[in-house]
Design a protein around this motif. Structure first.
Motif, mmCIF file in Angstrom:
data_model
loop_
_atom_site.group_PDB
_atom_site.id
_atom_site.type_symbol
_atom_site.label_atom_id
_atom_site.label_comp_id
_atom_site.label_asym_id
_atom_site.label_seq_id
_atom_site.Cartn_x
_atom_site.Cartn_y
_atom_site.Cartn_z
ATOM 1 N N ASN A 1 0.789 -1.242 0.000
ATOM 2 C CA ASN A 1 0.000 0.000 0.000
ATOM 3 C C ASN A 1 0.813 1.281 0.000
ATOM 4 O OD1 ASN A 1 -2.395 -1.411 0.033
ATOM 5 N ND2 ASN A 1 -2.559 -1.389 2.257
ATOM 6 N N MET A 2 2.115 1.190 -0.027
ATOM 7 C CA MET A 2 2.913 2.411 0.048
ATOM 8 C C MET A 2 2.736 3.215 -1.237
ATOM 9 S SD MET A 2 6.745 2.934 1.366
ATOM 10 C CE MET A 2 7.911 3.658 0.253
ATOM 11 N N PRO A 3 2.245 4.456 -1.124
ATOM 12 C CA PRO A 3 1.988 5.245 -2.327
ATOM 13 C C PRO A 3 3.245 5.827 -2.966
ATOM 14 C CG PRO A 3 1.393 6.499 -0.385
ATOM 15 C CD PRO A 3 1.793 5.129 0.078
ATOM 16 N N TYR A 4 4.343 5.860 -2.223
ATOM 17 C CA TYR A 4 5.590 6.427 -2.718
ATOM 18 C C TYR A 4 6.210 5.501 -3.755
ATOM 19 C CZ TYR A 4 10.386 8.114 -2.719
ATOM 20 O OH TYR A 4 11.606 8.596 -3.093
ATOM 21 N N CYS A 5 6.773 6.097 -4.770
ATOM 22 C CA CYS A 5 7.444 5.270 -5.772
ATOM 23 C C CYS A 5 8.814 5.820 -6.103
ATOM 24 C CB CYS A 5 6.634 5.199 -7.060
ATOM 25 S SG CYS A 5 7.481 4.221 -8.318
ATOM 26 N N CYS A 6 9.763 5.015 -5.819
ATOM 27 C CA CYS A 6 11.027 5.072 -6.512
ATOM 28 C C CYS A 6 12.023 6.147 -6.079
ATOM 29 C CB CYS A 6 10.787 5.168 -8.002
ATOM 30 S SG CYS A 6 9.615 3.931 -8.591
ATOM 31 N N LEU A 7 12.924 5.726 -5.262
ATOM 32 C CA LEU A 7 14.099 6.522 -4.923
ATOM 33 C C LEU A 7 15.215 5.966 -5.793
ATOM 34 C CD1 LEU A 7 15.273 8.749 -3.168
ATOM 35 C CD2 LEU A 7 15.748 7.030 -1.429
ATOM 36 N N GLU A 8 15.422 6.594 -6.913
ATOM 37 C CA GLU A 8 16.297 6.054 -7.960
ATOM 38 C C GLU A 8 17.788 6.108 -7.626
ATOM 39 O OE1 GLU A 8 15.269 5.469 -11.533
ATOM 40 O OE2 GLU A 8 13.153 5.515 -11.035
ATOM 41 N N ASP A 9 18.219 7.149 -6.945
ATOM 42 C CA ASP A 9 19.640 7.367 -6.720
ATOM 43 C C ASP A 9 20.188 6.393 -5.665
ATOM 44 O OD1 ASP A 9 22.160 8.313 -5.844
ATOM 45 O OD2 ASP A 9 21.621 10.380 -6.323
ATOM 46 N N PRO A 10 21.129 5.513 -6.048
ATOM 47 C CA PRO A 10 21.672 4.550 -5.086
ATOM 48 C C PRO A 10 22.360 5.211 -3.887
ATOM 49 C CG PRO A 10 22.596 4.169 -7.288
ATOM 50 C CD PRO A 10 21.703 5.352 -7.371
ATOM 51 N N GLU A 11 22.969 6.360 -4.096
ATOM 52 C CA GLU A 11 23.619 7.063 -2.982
ATOM 53 C C GLU A 11 22.585 7.567 -1.988
ATOM 54 O OE1 GLU A 11 26.717 10.695 -2.001
ATOM 55 O OE2 GLU A 11 26.357 10.150 -4.084
ATOM 56 N N ASP A 12 21.460 8.092 -2.485
ATOM 57 C CA ASP A 12 20.383 8.520 -1.591
ATOM 58 C C ASP A 12 19.855 7.341 -0.780
ATOM 59 O OD1 ASP A 12 20.587 11.129 -2.497
ATOM 60 O OD2 ASP A 12 18.746 11.055 -3.709
ATOM 61 N N ARG A 13 19.712 6.193 -1.421
ATOM 62 C CA ARG A 13 19.243 5.001 -0.706
ATOM 63 C C ARG A 13 20.252 4.582 0.363
ATOM 64 N NH1 ARG A 13 18.128 3.298 -6.024
ATOM 65 N NH2 ARG A 13 19.599 1.560 -5.844
ATOM 66 N N ARG A 14 21.536 4.570 0.025
ATOM 67 C CA ARG A 14 22.585 4.239 1.008
ATOM 68 C C ARG A 14 22.529 5.193 2.198
ATOM 69 N NH1 ARG A 14 25.616 3.059 -3.509
ATOM 70 N NH2 ARG A 14 26.474 5.142 -3.618
ATOM 71 N N ASN A 15 22.332 6.475 1.913
ATOM 72 C CA ASN A 15 22.297 7.476 2.975
ATOM 73 C C ASN A 15 21.083 7.294 3.888
ATOM 74 O OD1 ASN A 15 24.685 8.597 2.029
ATOM 75 N ND2 ASN A 15 23.651 10.142 0.808
ATOM 76 N N ILE A 16 19.928 7.050 3.325
ATOM 77 C CA ILE A 16 18.731 6.810 4.145
ATOM 78 C C ILE A 16 18.919 5.559 4.996
ATOM 79 C CG2 ILE A 16 16.309 6.073 4.067
ATOM 80 C CD1 ILE A 16 15.859 8.096 1.874
ATOM 81 N N ILE A 17 19.455 4.531 4.419
ATOM 82 C CA ILE A 17 19.672 3.288 5.170
ATOM 83 C C ILE A 17 20.685 3.508 6.294
ATOM 84 C CG2 ILE A 17 20.546 0.920 4.983
ATOM 85 C CD1 ILE A 17 19.229 0.990 2.094
ATOM 86 N N ALA A 18 21.726 4.285 6.030
ATOM 87 C CA ALA A 18 22.697 4.612 7.091
ATOM 88 C C ALA A 18 21.999 5.362 8.228
ATOM 89 C CB ALA A 18 23.840 5.445 6.530
ATOM 90 N N PHE A 19 21.116 6.280 7.878
ATOM 91 C CA PHE A 19 20.355 7.023 8.885
ATOM 92 C C PHE A 19 19.456 6.083 9.685
ATOM 93 C CE2 PHE A 19 16.190 9.151 9.664
ATOM 94 C CZ PHE A 19 16.587 9.926 10.747
ATOM 95 N N LEU A 20 18.755 5.184 9.005
ATOM 96 C CA LEU A 20 17.874 4.241 9.701
ATOM 97 C C LEU A 20 18.680 3.300 10.603
ATOM 98 C CD1 LEU A 20 15.375 3.363 6.829
ATOM 99 C CD2 LEU A 20 14.930 4.785 8.860
ATOM 100 N N GLN A 21 19.839 2.859 10.139
ATOM 101 C CA GLN A 21 20.686 1.998 10.961
ATOM 102 C C GLN A 21 21.209 2.734 12.191
ATOM 103 O OE1 GLN A 21 23.337 0.650 7.715
ATOM 104 N NE2 GLN A 21 22.888 -1.418 8.443
ATOM 105 N N ALA A 22 21.594 3.981 12.018
ATOM 106 C CA ALA A 22 22.130 4.761 13.136
ATOM 107 C C ALA A 22 21.063 4.969 14.209
ATOM 108 C CB ALA A 22 22.643 6.107 12.639
ATOM 109 N N GLY A 23 19.827 5.136 13.798
ATOM 110 C CA GLY A 23 18.734 5.341 14.745
ATOM 111 C C GLY A 23 18.297 4.070 15.418
ATOM 112 N N SER A 24 18.740 2.954 14.928
ATOM 113 C CA SER A 24 18.345 1.654 15.487
ATOM 114 C C SER A 24 19.263 1.211 16.604
ATOM 115 C CB SER A 24 18.353 0.593 14.363
ATOM 116 O OG SER A 24 17.413 0.924 13.376
ATOM 117 N N LYS A 25 20.335 1.930 16.825
ATOM 118 C CA LYS A 25 21.325 1.516 17.821
ATOM 119 C C LYS A 25 21.063 2.163 19.158
ATOM 120 C CE LYS A 25 24.716 0.759 14.252
ATOM 121 N NZ LYS A 25 25.888 1.187 13.585
#
Length: 106
Positions: free
Chosen positions: A82-106
């Motif tokens: 159901n997620m209405p958002y589509c497509c974060l194309e830039d691999p660097e942007d995805r890496r950065n968001i994932i780094a942010f999510l990982q940092a907040g999980s610690k």
């Protein structure tokens, strides 16, 4: 998946994701589930959020590779979600968001 800039990830998250998602461990769910601790969690498993049947049936675990693939094209990675958002194309942007999510999980 290596690398990622936490601060840049936070900026991208705040611009593109925070309308629907929170990462505050004390916050309630928004339009989308709270993403605090999402890295390493099974998709569709967070208590208190009504997930689509696509997520409820999924056995996917949110590791960095799955998160990247999902953010690149949510409907392709988990059809009928159901997620209405589509497509974060830039691999660097995805890496950065994932780094942010990982940092907040610690």
């Amino acid at each position: 998946m290596k690398g990622g800039n936490v601060e840049k990830g936070k900026q991208i998250f705040m611009k593109q994701c925070s309308r629907c998602h929170s990462v505050d461990p004390k916050a309630c769910h928004g339009m989308g589930p709270n993403l605090h601790g999402v890295v390493g969690r099974q998709a569709g498993s967070i208590p208190g959020f009504h997930f689509s049947s696509a997520f409820e049936k999924s056995t996917l675990v949110w590791d960095p590779e799955n998160l990247s693939s999902y953010l690149q094209n949510p409907r392709k990675h988990i059809p009928s979600n159901n997620m209405p958002y589509c497509c974060l194309e830039d691999p660097e942007d995805r890496r950065n968001i994932i780094a942010f999510l990982q940092a907040g999980s610690k």
